[in-house]
Every structure is written in C-alpha cells, then in structure tokens.
Scaffold this motif. Structure first.
Motif, mmCIF file in Angstrom:
data_model
loop_
_atom_site.group_PDB
_atom_site.id
_atom_site.type_symbol
_atom_site.label_atom_id
_atom_site.label_comp_id
_atom_site.label_asym_id
_atom_site.label_seq_id
_atom_site.Cartn_x
_atom_site.Cartn_y
_atom_site.Cartn_z
ATOM 1 N N GLU A 230 0.839 -1.200 0.000
ATOM 2 C CA GLU A 230 0.000 0.000 0.000
ATOM 3 C C GLU A 230 0.876 1.254 0.000
ATOM 4 O OE1 GLU A 230 -3.778 0.044 -0.883
ATOM 5 O OE2 GLU A 230 -2.768 -1.729 -0.065
ATOM 6 N N ASP A 231 1.909 1.223 0.811
ATOM 7 C CA ASP A 231 2.855 2.332 0.897
ATOM 8 C C ASP A 231 3.472 2.641 -0.461
ATOM 9 O OD1 ASP A 231 2.796 3.110 3.529
ATOM 10 O OD2 ASP A 231 4.998 3.068 3.680
ATOM 11 N N THR A 232 4.021 1.618 -1.066
ATOM 12 C CA THR A 232 4.705 1.791 -2.341
ATOM 13 C C THR A 232 3.731 2.231 -3.433
ATOM 14 O OG1 THR A 232 6.106 -0.047 -1.647
ATOM 15 C CG2 THR A 232 6.354 0.697 -3.909
ATOM 16 N N ALA A 233 2.550 1.659 -3.395
ATOM 17 C CA ALA A 233 1.564 1.992 -4.428
ATOM 18 C C ALA A 233 1.135 3.454 -4.330
ATOM 19 C CB ALA A 233 0.349 1.081 -4.286
ATOM 20 N N ARG A 234 0.993 3.919 -3.113
ATOM 21 C CA ARG A 234 0.579 5.317 -2.920
ATOM 22 C C ARG A 234 1.621 6.256 -3.523
ATOM 23 N NH1 ARG A 234 -2.939 4.913 1.226
ATOM 24 N NH2 ARG A 234 -1.449 3.713 2.456
ATOM 25 N N ASN A 235 2.869 5.880 -3.376
ATOM 26 C CA ASN A 235 3.941 6.726 -3.909
ATOM 27 C C ASN A 235 4.054 6.663 -5.425
ATOM 28 O OD1 ASN A 235 4.610 7.630 -1.402
ATOM 29 N ND2 ASN A 235 6.286 6.180 -1.106
ATOM 30 N N SER A 236 3.971 5.448 -5.950
ATOM 31 C CA SER A 236 4.224 5.291 -7.388
ATOM 32 C C SER A 236 2.976 5.526 -8.230
ATOM 33 C CB SER A 236 4.778 3.894 -7.677
ATOM 34 O OG SER A 236 3.728 2.946 -7.690
ATOM 35 N N GLY A 237 1.810 5.394 -7.634
ATOM 36 C CA GLY A 237 0.585 5.610 -8.375
ATOM 37 C C GLY A 237 0.197 4.473 -9.297
ATOM 38 N N ASN A 238 0.964 3.389 -9.230
ATOM 39 C CA ASN A 238 0.658 2.245 -10.079
ATOM 40 C C ASN A 238 0.732 0.976 -9.233
ATOM 41 O OD1 ASN A 238 0.911 0.003 -11.826
ATOM 42 N ND2 ASN A 238 1.595 1.343 -13.493
ATOM 43 N N LEU A 239 -0.413 0.386 -8.999
ATOM 44 C CA LEU A 239 -0.472 -0.761 -8.079
ATOM 45 C C LEU A 239 0.315 -1.950 -8.600
ATOM 46 C CD1 LEU A 239 -1.705 -1.787 -5.435
ATOM 47 C CD2 LEU A 239 -3.666 -2.585 -6.727
ATOM 48 N N LEU A 240 0.207 -2.166 -9.901
ATOM 49 C CA LEU A 240 0.906 -3.317 -10.486
ATOM 50 C C LEU A 240 2.428 -3.146 -10.378
ATOM 51 C CD1 LEU A 240 0.578 -6.007 -11.884
ATOM 52 C CD2 LEU A 240 0.391 -4.819 -14.074
ATOM 53 N N SER A 241 2.889 -1.941 -10.718
ATOM 54 C CA SER A 241 4.322 -1.659 -10.578
ATOM 55 C C SER A 241 4.763 -1.798 -9.132
ATOM 56 C CB SER A 241 4.631 -0.238 -11.060
ATOM 57 O OG SER A 241 4.431 -0.131 -12.445
ATOM 58 N N ALA A 242 3.933 -1.312 -8.241
ATOM 59 C CA ALA A 242 4.269 -1.399 -6.824
ATOM 60 C C ALA A 242 4.379 -2.852 -6.385
ATOM 61 C CB ALA A 242 3.206 -0.681 -5.988
ATOM 62 N N PHE A 243 3.491 -3.683 -6.890
ATOM 63 C CA PHE A 243 3.504 -5.100 -6.550
ATOM 64 C C PHE A 243 4.803 -5.747 -7.040
ATOM 65 C CE2 PHE A 243 1.319 -9.436 -7.192
ATOM 66 C CZ PHE A 243 1.646 -9.832 -5.903
ATOM 67 N N VAL A 244 5.206 -5.365 -8.236
ATOM 68 C CA VAL A 244 6.466 -5.883 -8.766
ATOM 69 C C VAL A 244 7.631 -5.465 -7.868
ATOM 70 C CG1 VAL A 244 8.069 -5.891 -10.706
ATOM 71 C CG2 VAL A 244 5.612 -5.862 -11.148
ATOM 72 N N SER A 245 7.663 -4.177 -7.533
ATOM 73 C CA SER A 245 8.762 -3.672 -6.700
ATOM 74 C C SER A 245 8.817 -4.359 -5.349
ATOM 75 C CB SER A 245 8.602 -2.167 -6.471
ATOM 76 O OG SER A 245 8.666 -1.479 -7.690
ATOM 77 N N VAL A 246 7.676 -4.390 -4.686
ATOM 78 C CA VAL A 246 7.650 -4.945 -3.334
ATOM 79 C C VAL A 246 8.060 -6.414 -3.339
ATOM 80 C CG1 VAL A 246 6.101 -5.594 -1.449
ATOM 81 C CG2 VAL A 246 5.978 -3.317 -2.432
ATOM 82 N N THR A 247 7.500 -7.162 -4.250
ATOM 83 C CA THR A 247 7.855 -8.582 -4.308
ATOM 84 C C THR A 247 9.318 -8.753 -4.673
ATOM 85 O OG1 THR A 247 5.611 -9.009 -5.067
ATOM 86 C CG2 THR A 247 7.163 -10.817 -5.218
ATOM 87 N N GLY A 248 9.797 -7.927 -5.593
ATOM 88 C CA GLY A 248 11.198 -7.992 -5.975
ATOM 89 C C GLY A 248 12.125 -7.756 -4.808
ATOM 90 N N GLU A 249 11.817 -6.716 -4.044
ATOM 91 C CA GLU A 249 12.654 -6.431 -2.880
ATOM 92 C C GLU A 249 12.585 -7.554 -1.862
ATOM 93 O OE1 GLU A 249 11.655 -2.476 -1.353
ATOM 94 O OE2 GLU A 249 11.855 -1.832 -3.457
ATOM 95 N N GLU A 250 11.405 -8.066 -1.676
ATOM 96 C CA GLU A 250 11.242 -9.147 -0.708
ATOM 97 C C GLU A 250 12.039 -10.378 -1.106
ATOM 98 O OE1 GLU A 250 7.160 -9.886 -0.227
ATOM 99 O OE2 GLU A 250 7.034 -8.805 1.654
ATOM 100 N N CYS A 251 12.103 -10.610 -2.404
ATOM 101 C CA CYS A 251 12.750 -11.825 -2.863
ATOM 102 C C CYS A 251 14.259 -11.662 -3.034
ATOM 103 C CB CYS A 251 12.125 -12.300 -4.164
ATOM 104 S SG CYS A 251 10.450 -12.908 -3.912
#
Lengths: 186, 186
Positions: free
Chosen positions: A75-96
């Motif tokens: 939610e944090d990342t999505a609010r900043n980037s404005g793109n939920l799908l991109s945010a999902f990619v980023s968050v999962t990428g960092e997690e992995c």
DNA sequence: GTTACTGTACCGTCTGGACGGTAATGCTGA
DNA sequence: TCAGCATTACCGTCCAGACGGTACAGTAAC
C-alpha cells in the motif's frame, strides 16, 4: 516494559513470533515446538502461553503478521508510485532479494493446518481484483501476478534456482510490462 | 508376490506412498505420522518400516517419486510437440487443472527437513537451462517459467485464487508466447 | 491492583523406531 | 525329488522420549 524513547519497543510477543519464524526456517516447519520457540525467544514456556494460548494461536498470528506486513508495504509503495501493479512488482522484488522475513512461519502454519492459509487467499484475491480492475491487458496482469507468485514461492522454499542476474532480468521485464499496462492507483 | 497378468502390480510400497500423500493433503503435513500412513495403506507399522526404514526415507521417496513423474510427463510431451517450453506449459497446465498428485507429499517433506528439496532444485535448474538454451527471448522464458511456478505453488497450497477462466486465459497467453519463442526440442 | 511475565512441576497422548516373530517363496545340493 | 536353508515381505508389540497444554506460586514494575 517501556522503552525510554517510545519508538521501536520490541515486545516479548514480537520476539516470540520472530523466534518461531527462525526455528521454522532453520529446522523445518515440523520441528517447531513451543519449548524450542520459548527458549529461542528468551522467554519461559509460561510466558509464551501467556501471549499465545495455544500453538494454533501462534500459527495464526504468524500468518496474520506476515500478510499485514506485505499488505502495508504494498500500500505504501503503491501510494507513492501511483501504479499498483508496478508497486507489486517492486515490493515482491525487494522481498525476494533477501530471505523473506516471516515466510517460513507461513510454511509452518500450512503444515499444521492448511486452513490457516485463508487470510492469505483472501488477500491475494482482493489484490488480483484491484489489479485487474484498472489494467489495460488482463493477460499481462495475470502473467505478472503469477510470475511474482512463482518468484515468491521459490524464495519461500529457499529454492535459489534463478541467479541474481536472471532474477533482476525477470523483474525488469515485469516492470516494463507493468508500466505499459498503465494502471493508476485507487 | 506376482500378479497373474504382469501389468499394473500395485505394490505395498506404492500404497504406502499414496497413503502418505493423501494424509498430508487432508490433515496437514505436520500431522503425517507413520502410524496413520500404515493404517491408511492397510499395512502394519512393521511393514511400512520394512519398505522405508525411517520417516526420512519415506519423505525422500515421496519427493523423488514426484519429481520423476513430472520429469517423465514433461519429456513425453516434449518429444511429441517438439517444443520444450510449450510442453512445460501444457504439462503444468494439466497438472494444475486438478489437484496435483504427490504435491502434498513434497510439502510434508519440506516441513520435515528443507534439505529434501534438493532433487527438486536440481531438476528445476536443469530444466531452466535447457529452456534458455534454445529460446529466442530469454525474458519470455523466464516470465513463463516463473508464471508456471506460481501456478503450481497456488495449487500446492490449495489456494484457488484464480477462477477456471482466469487460469485458462493465463495458460493460453503462455502457450502463445511459448510458440513464438520458437524453441525446438533437443 | 493489574499487567506481564518467570519457573517448576506435572500429565496424558502421540510418535518414531527397535525388535522379535512368521508365512510364503526361491534356491541348492544330495 | 525333495529336504533344508535363505530371503523376502511383512505383522504386532513395546518403549523412551518429545510434545502440547495445565496449574500455580511468585515477582517486579507501573
């Protein structure tokens, strides 16, 4: 009982949860015993059972904590980037990129009782609906969602099949597609 | 000791393996006990321990059986279609249409000891190398590989997040890309 | 007085595994 | 040919230890 500066405040509860995750990760989910968790957390067994009245309660808490953390990150990342799908990619990428904190606990919970996964399922479905609602290409959303799920499962099992470069390349490809998919948050 | 017509011959060993998988799937991997497996397989505990001298041996056998079956399926399909990537999509798609036989056993093995996953990791890496060797787009291979891994993990956890239609659509998209990727077997 | 524990002692159940049998089949040498 | 031994494929019991969970008395901080 209270930290001088009221910020981090690592409670016994947190330590127990962390210990449970660590043991599950190191020794396998089946070898997660209350005694072992208490010892690792530097807490007496009585203390553990004070916070989590049963093993099931501990498992439930592990899953819920994990889902909540992922959801908050997203939610944090999505609010900043404005793109939920991109945010999902980023968050999962960092997690992995590094071992996922808490993921091993989820594995332990599943082992104990598959029903503990319900909160995860609900979170996933909610997420997928939101992703699909605002996207141009349903195919791309599905593919990216599944690929991220795959990446996460590899990490969950400590299956470092992909090299760092391959992982980065895959994430880059997903990031590009996610941008093109042109989803705007909320 | 010998079937009249020397064909199917469901051995006690097979029954034990199947029973272990069923129990793991129904009751959770942590509740997989030798007693329960023996009872379900219609075998005494002594009989079970004759075939699998320890619980670890049973787990190892479950993982190996599973990997061998997947590998054989894949090789078969690939030989026919001439495209390894397409074959991988088909095989995984079919496997994920219904509950994966044997997958629950793999989960139990991981729970017992994460090291049991080694054969899986080796198989995956081997497969990925072969996929990449003959493909036009490395990105597409990675994405499809990960998406299939995601699909499989959802099934593994009984996380029916995707509807049948969504799953079919995702597979269709992957099939198209796999064809375009133009890989020829061997 | 309440909260948040510690520590110890205990209980019933379950579990992996060891072990001592045994029936059926296969193999061998006289 | 057939006794006799070996091997295979199991059975059923037993046990030490681990496990989840209970109970409860005590304590130290707020």
């Amino acid at each position: 009982m209270m930290s001088p500066l009221c910020q981090p405040k690592i409670t016994a509860r947190d330590k127990i949860l962390a210990a449970a995750v660590e043991i599950s990760h190191e020794n396998g989910a089946a070898n997660l015993s209350l005694d072992a968790v208490a010892a690792r957390a530097g807490v007496s067994k009585g203390g553990l059972l004070y916070h989590f009245p049963s093993k099931a309660a501990l498992m439930r808490a592990m899953v819920e904590t994990f889902v909540a953390r992922v959801e908050a990150d997203l939610e944090d990342t999505a609010r900043n980037s404005g793109n939920l799908l991109s945010a999902f990619v980023s968050v999962t990428g960092e997690e992995c990129a590094k071992p996922i904190p808490g993921a091993a606990g989820v594995l332990a919970a599943i082992a104990e009782d598959p029903d503990f996964l319900k909160p995860v399922k609900e979170f996933q479905r909610r997420l997928l609906d939101r992703l699909q609602a605002g996207a141009k290409s349903a195919d791309d959303v599905l593919l990216i969602y599944l690929a991220l799920e795959g990446l996460r499962s590899l990490r969950l099992f400590d299956l470092d099949v992909l090299s760092k470069e391959e992982q980065e390349r895959a994430l880059k490809a997903m990031r590009m597609r996610a941008k093109d998919c042109g989803y705007s948050y909320k």
